[in-house]
Write a protein that holds these residues in place. Structure first.
Motif, PDB file in Angstrom:
ATOM      1  N   GLY A  12     -38.090 -18.710 -14.302  1.00  0.00           N
ATOM      2  CA  GLY A  12     -38.029 -18.977 -12.862  1.00  0.00           C
ATOM      3  C   GLY A  12     -36.976 -20.026 -12.545  1.00  0.00           C
ATOM      4  O   GLY A  12     -35.844 -19.961 -13.031  1.00  0.00           O
ATOM      5  N   ILE A  13     -37.340 -21.023 -11.757  1.00  0.00           N
ATOM      6  CA  ILE A  13     -36.416 -22.075 -11.333  1.00  0.00           C
ATOM      7  C   ILE A  13     -35.862 -22.819 -12.549  1.00  0.00           C
ATOM      8  O   ILE A  13     -36.601 -23.137 -13.469  1.00  0.00           O
ATOM      9  CB  ILE A  13     -37.156 -23.060 -10.404  1.00  0.00           C
ATOM     10  N   GLY A  14     -34.548 -23.074 -12.555  1.00  0.00           N
ATOM     11  CA  GLY A  14     -33.997 -23.918 -13.598  1.00  0.00           C
ATOM     12  C   GLY A  14     -32.894 -23.322 -14.450  1.00  0.00           C
ATOM     13  O   GLY A  14     -32.465 -23.943 -15.415  1.00  0.00           O
ATOM     14  N   ASP A  15     -32.428 -22.118 -14.120  1.00  0.00           N
ATOM     15  CA  ASP A  15     -31.240 -21.607 -14.813  1.00  0.00           C
ATOM     16  C   ASP A  15     -30.284 -21.082 -13.736  1.00  0.00           C
ATOM     17  O   ASP A  15     -30.527 -21.281 -12.544  1.00  0.00           O
ATOM     18  CB  ASP A  15     -31.618 -20.530 -15.830  1.00  0.00           C
ATOM     19  N   ASP A  16     -29.171 -20.462 -14.145  1.00  0.00           N
ATOM     20  CA  ASP A  16     -28.241 -19.961 -13.131  1.00  0.00           C
ATOM     21  C   ASP A  16     -28.883 -18.871 -12.285  1.00  0.00           C
ATOM     22  O   ASP A  16     -28.622 -18.765 -11.093  1.00  0.00           O
ATOM     23  CB  ASP A  16     -26.966 -19.441 -13.805  1.00  0.00           C
ATOM     24  N   THR A  17     -29.716 -18.047 -12.899  1.00  0.00           N
ATOM     25  CA  THR A  17     -30.450 -17.021 -12.158  1.00  0.00           C
ATOM     26  C   THR A  17     -31.873 -16.947 -12.697  1.00  0.00           C
ATOM     27  O   THR A  17     -32.146 -17.401 -13.808  1.00  0.00           O
ATOM     28  CB  THR A  17     -29.829 -15.604 -12.316  1.00  0.00           C
ATOM     29  N   ALA A  18     -32.751 -16.359 -11.896  1.00  0.00           N
ATOM     30  CA  ALA A  18     -34.087 -16.031 -12.387  1.00  0.00           C
ATOM     31  C   ALA A  18     -33.984 -14.803 -13.292  1.00  0.00           C
ATOM     32  O   ALA A  18     -33.078 -13.982 -13.137  1.00  0.00           O
ATOM     33  CB  ALA A  18     -35.013 -15.737 -11.218  1.00  0.00           C
ATOM     34  N   VAL A  19     -34.914 -14.707 -14.247  1.00  0.00           N
ATOM     35  CA  VAL A  19     -34.931 -13.579 -15.175  1.00  0.00           C
ATOM     36  C   VAL A  19     -36.312 -12.918 -15.089  1.00  0.00           C
ATOM     37  O   VAL A  19     -37.332 -13.583 -15.263  1.00  0.00           O
ATOM     38  CB  VAL A  19     -34.677 -14.038 -16.623  1.00  0.00           C
ATOM     39  N   ILE A  20     -36.320 -11.618 -14.818  1.00  0.00           N
ATOM     40  CA  ILE A  20     -37.560 -10.895 -14.544  1.00  0.00           C
ATOM     41  C   ILE A  20     -37.594  -9.619 -15.386  1.00  0.00           C
ATOM     42  O   ILE A  20     -36.544  -9.023 -15.642  1.00  0.00           O
ATOM     43  CB  ILE A  20     -37.608 -10.545 -13.030  1.00  0.00           C
ATOM     44  N   LYS A  21     -38.791  -9.220 -15.789  1.00  0.00           N
ATOM     45  CA  LYS A  21     -38.913  -7.963 -16.545  1.00  0.00           C
ATOM     46  C   LYS A  21     -38.421  -6.790 -15.691  1.00  0.00           C
ATOM     47  O   LYS A  21     -38.709  -6.726 -14.493  1.00  0.00           O
ATOM     48  CB  LYS A  21     -40.371  -7.716 -16.940  1.00  0.00           C
ATOM     49  N   TRP A  22     -37.722  -5.847 -16.305  1.00  0.00           N
ATOM     50  CA  TRP A  22     -37.131  -4.742 -15.539  1.00  0.00           C
ATOM     51  C   TRP A  22     -37.532  -3.428 -16.194  1.00  0.00           C
ATOM     52  O   TRP A  22     -38.353  -2.696 -15.692  1.00  0.00           O
ATOM     53  CB  TRP A  22     -35.619  -4.962 -15.480  1.00  0.00           C
ATOM     54  N   ASN A  23     -37.026  -3.152 -17.368  1.00  0.00           N
ATOM     55  CA  ASN A  23     -37.487  -1.966 -18.101  1.00  0.00           C
ATOM     56  C   ASN A  23     -37.381  -2.243 -19.602  1.00  0.00           C
ATOM     57  O   ASN A  23     -37.225  -3.385 -20.016  1.00  0.00           O
ATOM     58  CB  ASN A  23     -36.718  -0.712 -17.664  1.00  0.00           C
ATOM     59  N   LYS A  24     -37.488  -1.203 -20.385  1.00  0.00           N
ATOM     60  CA  LYS A  24     -37.566  -1.368 -21.837  1.00  0.00           C
ATOM     61  C   LYS A  24     -36.393  -2.188 -22.401  1.00  0.00           C
ATOM     62  O   LYS A  24     -36.590  -3.054 -23.256  1.00  0.00           O
ATOM     63  CB  LYS A  24     -37.589   0.021 -22.491  1.00  0.00           C
ATOM     64  N   ASP A  25     -35.196  -1.920 -21.906  1.00  0.00           N
ATOM     65  CA  ASP A  25     -34.011  -2.531 -22.497  1.00  0.00           C
ATOM     66  C   ASP A  25     -33.438  -3.706 -21.705  1.00  0.00           C
ATOM     67  O   ASP A  25     -32.670  -4.492 -22.226  1.00  0.00           O
ATOM     68  CB  ASP A  25     -32.900  -1.478 -22.639  1.00  0.00           C
ATOM     69  N   LYS A  26     -33.803  -3.769 -20.412  1.00  0.00           N
ATOM     70  CA  LYS A  26     -33.088  -4.701 -19.546  1.00  0.00           C
ATOM     71  C   LYS A  26     -33.978  -5.678 -18.802  1.00  0.00           C
ATOM     72  O   LYS A  26     -35.111  -5.371 -18.457  1.00  0.00           O
ATOM     73  CB  LYS A  26     -32.302  -3.909 -18.494  1.00  0.00           C
ATOM     74  N   TYR A  27     -33.406  -6.841 -18.523  1.00  0.00           N
ATOM     75  CA  TYR A  27     -34.000  -7.787 -17.585  1.00  0.00           C
ATOM     76  C   TYR A  27     -33.318  -7.655 -16.231  1.00  0.00           C
ATOM     77  O   TYR A  27     -32.150  -7.283 -16.142  1.00  0.00           O
ATOM     78  CB  TYR A  27     -33.797  -9.222 -18.073  1.00  0.00           C
TER      79      TYR A  27
END
Lengths: 304, 304
Positions: free
Chosen positions: A29-44
């Motif tokens: 969440g907060i604290g990097d250049d972007t948020a990172v969220i689950k997307w699919n098997k291979d990708k965020y």
């Protein structure tokens, strides 16, 4: 009464983040250049936004509308690049005065579309409002292969620290026409294993300091290795000036040697070694051109 | 010189959208409550943003910081609801004066967190800047099952037109404390087949007009069927007032009868029938309480 400027930007973010609950689909969440969220098997999924305000991020008389639009999207692209990601979908919120020349909006959108076209970004919507000063907020969704995602927090003692271009003097013009380092970042994450990365938006020292904080590490950098822009002025000013929009990244020694061997020469990329990651206890030290070693505090551009 | 206000908001959006290229992963770009993007086998990704500006969307003296934050996120949730979707991830860009009392930011975030908590929304990041007026831009990613997505464009002649609550008078207070109709929308799309939906943010007539435009349809609505808020003032004012944040949706007659039978009574939901979708050539007609039929032009709140 406690004022916003008394707490400062970093303190404010900590204060306001308290008590925010995240579910297990949020990788970061907060604290990097972007948020990172689950997307699919291979990708965020990567998710970021940046606000551009007349009189703060640009001066209406010094920037063309095209440059304002270009910069508004460019700042976001730079954040996606810093994660090793691919920018995909953008929303554009924009507020202007009702008596503005319509060529202001035309130009801003021309700048946004030109940069979006360059990197295959889809402009999928936005919002419009009236305001006494021009405000543009672009939000951007991107993607990153799980195995190629790079965060601020992975720097390890012994890592070599690189930057992708020269530092300082951006406010003399580059901040309005920089090309975000999306292509360079993609080349890097496809070919090499990076331990950490950040885009230099608030000054080399401040953004390196963020990497060190997140990674619980120290660093040693060398004045005479840091490439300065020709408009940079003094070294000390250059390394705490905002809006370079270069990438700072770190790699283990073995990977760094591969990059140095294959990449620095021949690739045509302006990549420079500026120092080493150290143990946390060492703090941030700067080796001056004359050999003197200074322990320094990260500083740079903060809104408050 | 042509000014922004001479072209108007709708004309501007058309003008600025020209030449935007979208790849095949974009199901729907500019022109609905949210963008719709491919996500995975079963779901679409929804992506929307809304800007809130001091002096335009709220008055600093009339709204508490909590209400400002609540509204900033609420407007976005209402857009996700209008697609039948589930809100998931939010970014908050915020600009305030450096000499602001920190309780302003504390309160705004309290409002945002309270509403986020109510609907399980993850606040994953944002941006902060200084500005002479408070500006908040929230961008939101949501999801919708492919089979449950509802757009503005699906209204069909014969459809029954519903609204989820009373209309008008929102500026007397409701616009600062409305609960976006996320739960109601989810109940509807899970149990019924909706042909079209929109949230009423710029006035019943204007937003119904958007459904009719997108669906290439006409409609007939009835003055004495439209439920007015007690603060609404005159009927004509109520139906062109902004910020009701109710949902307007349409269903085929058979589905509508199911909803009327099961839903209107007993469900406790404030759902009202206000008219019918007609052939496009019929335009938008309003049957007055005295039986007179008027052909009307959609009007409501526009920034320019």
């Amino acid at each position: 009464m406690m004022r916003v400027r008394d707490i400062g930007e970093i303190g404010l973010i900590k204060r306001l983040s308290k008590g925010i609950k995240l579910d297990s689909s949020v990788i970061h969440g907060i604290g990097d250049d972007t948020a990172v969220i689950k997307w699919n098997k291979d990708k965020y999924l990567l998710f970021t936004c940046d606000m551009l305000i007349e009189g703060v991020h640009f001066k209406a008389k010094k920037a063309t509308p095209f440059q304002i639009g270009w910069k508004a999207l460019g700042r976001n692209l730079s954040d996606i690049a810093a994660m090793g990601g691919i920018p995909r979908y953008a929303l554009v919120s924009i507020a202007v005065r009702p008596d503005s020349d319509v060529r202001l909006l035309d130009g801003i959108y021309k700048g946004i579309k030109a940069l979006a076209g360059k990197f295959g970004v889809n402009i999928v919507g936005g919002d419009m409002a009236h305001s006494s000063k021009t405000v543009i907020d672009v939000s951007l969704v991107g993607e990153a292969e799980k195995k190629r995602l790079v965060m601020r927090s992975g720097a390890k003692p012994g890592d070599v620290i690189f930057v992708t271009g020269s530092i300082g003097g951006s406010l003399k013009g580059k901040h309005l026409k920089f090309t975000p380092r999306v292509a360079e970042a993609r080349m890097l994450v496809r070919k090499y294993k990076l331990n950490s990365m950040i885009d230099i938006s608030d000054g080399l020292l401040l953004d390196l300091g963020r990497v060190l904080d997140s990674s619980h590490a120290g660093a040693c950098i060398f004045e005479d290795l840091i490439p300065l822009s020709k408009n940079a002025g003094s070294f000390d000013k250059a390394v705490s000036d905002g809006e370079d929009f270069e990438l700072l990244f770190t790699m283990g020694e073995k990977e760094a040697n591969r990059l140095i061997k294959h990449g620095l020469k021949g690739s045509g990329l302006p990549i420079y070694i500026i120092g080493r990651i150290m143990e946390h206890g060492r703090g941030l030290s700067l080796v001056r051109a004359n050999g003197a070693i200074e322990n320094i505090k990260p500083k740079g551009y903060l809104h408050f």
